[in-house]
Motif scaffolding. Structure first.
Motif, mmCIF file in Angstrom:
data_model
loop_
_atom_site.group_PDB
_atom_site.id
_atom_site.type_symbol
_atom_site.label_atom_id
_atom_site.label_comp_id
_atom_site.label_asym_id
_atom_site.label_seq_id
_atom_site.Cartn_x
_atom_site.Cartn_y
_atom_site.Cartn_z
ATOM 1 N N ASP A 1 86.047 154.594 55.580
ATOM 2 C CA ASP A 1 86.658 156.085 55.259
ATOM 3 C C ASP A 1 86.503 156.255 53.997
ATOM 4 O O ASP A 1 86.256 157.676 53.814
ATOM 5 N N TYR A 2 86.304 155.655 52.897
ATOM 6 C CA TYR A 2 86.003 156.169 51.459
ATOM 7 C C TYR A 2 84.658 156.781 51.635
ATOM 8 O O TYR A 2 84.390 157.990 50.938
ATOM 9 N N LYS A 3 83.561 155.972 52.125
ATOM 10 C CA LYS A 3 82.406 156.752 52.077
ATOM 11 C C LYS A 3 82.320 158.075 53.217
ATOM 12 O O LYS A 3 81.565 158.889 52.582
ATOM 13 N N THR A 4 83.157 158.126 54.113
ATOM 14 C CA THR A 4 82.993 159.152 54.910
ATOM 15 C C THR A 4 83.622 160.241 54.029
ATOM 16 O O THR A 4 83.117 161.355 54.082
ATOM 17 N N ASP A 5 84.648 160.252 53.407
ATOM 18 C CA ASP A 5 85.444 161.102 52.561
ATOM 19 C C ASP A 5 84.465 161.620 51.580
ATOM 20 O O ASP A 5 84.274 162.838 51.080
ATOM 21 N N SER A 6 83.783 160.694 50.910
ATOM 22 C CA SER A 6 82.870 161.096 49.786
ATOM 23 C C SER A 6 81.594 161.864 50.374
ATOM 24 O O SER A 6 81.331 162.910 49.571
ATOM 25 N N ILE A 7 81.131 161.652 51.657
ATOM 26 C CA ILE A 7 80.242 162.546 51.964
ATOM 27 C C ILE A 7 80.587 163.624 52.543
ATOM 28 O O ILE A 7 80.119 164.794 52.057
ATOM 29 N N ILE A 8 81.841 163.798 52.851
ATOM 30 C CA ILE A 8 82.374 165.245 53.287
ATOM 31 C C ILE A 8 82.682 166.133 51.899
ATOM 32 O O ILE A 8 82.417 167.286 52.043
ATOM 33 N N THR A 9 82.949 165.234 50.791
ATOM 34 C CA THR A 9 83.507 166.204 49.749
ATOM 35 C C THR A 9 81.979 166.587 49.054
ATOM 36 O O THR A 9 82.202 167.687 48.769
ATOM 37 N N LEU A 10 80.919 165.804 49.018
ATOM 38 C CA LEU A 10 79.711 166.272 48.529
ATOM 39 C C LEU A 10 79.150 167.372 49.512
ATOM 40 O O LEU A 10 78.656 168.307 49.033
ATOM 41 N N ALA A 11 79.474 167.282 50.796
ATOM 42 C CA ALA A 11 79.176 168.630 51.574
ATOM 43 C C ALA A 11 80.117 169.648 51.112
ATOM 44 O O ALA A 11 79.536 170.958 51.192
ATOM 45 N N PHE A 12 81.190 169.675 50.729
ATOM 46 C CA PHE A 12 82.260 170.703 50.494
ATOM 47 C C PHE A 12 81.552 171.096 49.095
ATOM 48 O O PHE A 12 81.500 172.397 48.792
ATOM 49 N N LEU A 13 81.157 170.331 48.147
ATOM 50 C CA LEU A 13 80.894 170.715 46.696
ATOM 51 C C LEU A 13 79.281 171.759 47.078
ATOM 52 O O LEU A 13 79.079 172.637 46.286
ATOM 53 N N THR A 14 78.600 171.104 47.880
ATOM 54 C CA THR A 14 77.118 171.634 48.096
ATOM 55 C C THR A 14 77.589 173.158 48.699
ATOM 56 O O THR A 14 76.793 173.862 48.249
ATOM 57 N N GLU A 15 78.499 173.350 49.765
ATOM 58 C CA GLU A 15 78.834 174.505 50.265
ATOM 59 C C GLU A 15 79.545 175.588 49.358
ATOM 60 O O GLU A 15 78.962 176.951 49.157
#
Length: 336
Positions: free
Chosen positions: A6-20
């Motif tokens: 879950d932590y890795k998934t949240d980190s990937i999603i947060t990175l996607a948010f930052l890129t967006e």
């Protein structure tokens, strides 16, 4: 193991948010510079586009702020930031409804639309932003720990109702536009070019609206499922749906670029102005045009003319001959 996943998934999603967020801020800053040019501001429909761009820009700024805080694992409450983030999101959704109403008015009663003053646009835009603030007032209650489960359900219900009303209004407006364009002829005193431009702009707004609906609907379905059906495991699905929502904030820029020739021209001008060499070239070009209009030679003209070795440009020869004639005239006057 599950927590680590879950932590890795949240980190990937947060990175996607930052890129967006970075993309949203970049493209909407450029779009805002284009829409604020004099060529666009003469059109009153640009007021809606400017507000839509500002809303997307606010979304990008707050999303980037949230993403950095989550990646840095700061222990601060970002509920106020959430309020600022969600308000322009719903504001942009309501702006699409306002755009649909404005386009329907422009197509159905074009003469009255031409007589609309700026005051009408300002009042309409004010109501749109007030509606966006009211829709997200639950974030303020949450910030002061005054929001209960009942408040959440009431607020979600309010959002669903307002979203449904907005979709219905947009559907009716574009249906009326389609019927008008399909089955009626333009007025005799309305130019064909003006009518075609109005229709093209309406189609552009319709494309933007459709993309927005496609991006928004999945998040609202997941949100309703979480609130009314206690689907606790839908948290990841909701975050993925939010990625689609935020993608809408830079998808508009792509549609403007593809569908609006004036926007492309303004975009090229802004890009050129951001480059020092291009700024110098633009200034030289303007100077050359001005000088040529008053009959004076310029360095630009000299550089662009291909001369044989030792050849003197014609305007320099003319100046030299003129100077010689003046000298001969002075000599003759002295002899007399």
């Amino acid at each position: 193991m599950e927590n680590n996943t879950d932590y890795k998934t949240d980190s990937i999603i947060t990175l996607a948010f930052l890129t967006e967020a970075c993309i949203i801020v970049a493209v909407n800053s450029v779009a805002l510079a284009v829409f604020l040019s004099e060529k666009f501001l003469v059109k009153k429909s640009t007021y809606l586009l400017v507000n839509l761009t500002v809303a997307d820009l606010m979304v990008g700024l707050t999303l980037g702020f949230q993403s950095v805080y989550e990646l840095a694992d700061f222990q601060y409450d970002l509920l106020i930031c959430n309020f600022v983030n969600y308000t322009p999101l719903y504001g942009s959704a309501f702006l699409f409804m306002g755009i649909a109403i404005e386009r329907a008015y422009a197509i159905l009663v074009p003469l009255k639309h031409l007589l609309l003053g700026n005051k009408v646009y300002f009042i309409g835009i004010s109501f749109i932003w007030i509606g966006a603030v009211v829709t997200n007032v639950d974030k303020i209650f949450e910030a002061v720990n005054a929001r209960t489960q009942i408040h959440k359900q009431i607020q979600v219900t309010t959002r669903v109702i307002l979203g449904g009303v907005s979709l219905l209004v947009m559907f009716l407006c574009y249906l009326a536009i389609w019927i008008k364009v399909k089955f009626t002829k333009p007025l005799p005193n309305q130019g064909q070019v003006t009518n075609n431009n109005t229709i093209k702009l309406t189609i552009t707004f319709f494309c933007v609206t459709i993309i927005s609906i496609v991006c928004f609907v999945p998040s609202q379905i997941v949100l309703v499922s979480m609130q009314y059906f206690d689907v606790n495991r839908a948290r990841i699905e909701y975050q993925i749906a939010l990625i689609m929502v935020y993608a809408n904030s830079f998808a508009n820029f792509v549609i403007y670029t593809v569908r609006m020739p004036e926007f492309r021209k303004g975009l090229c001008k802004v890009i050129k102005m951001c480059q020092p060499t291009c700024r110098l070239s633009a200034a030289q070009e303007n100077y050359a045009t001005t000088s040529e209009s008053i009959g004076q030679p310029t360095l630009i003209v000299m550089n662009n003319v291909s001369l044989a070795e030792g050849e003197i440009p014609s305007y320099l020869q003319h100046a030299e001959n003129k100077e010689k004639h003046e000298q001969i005239g002075d000599a003759l006057s002295r002899n007399r």
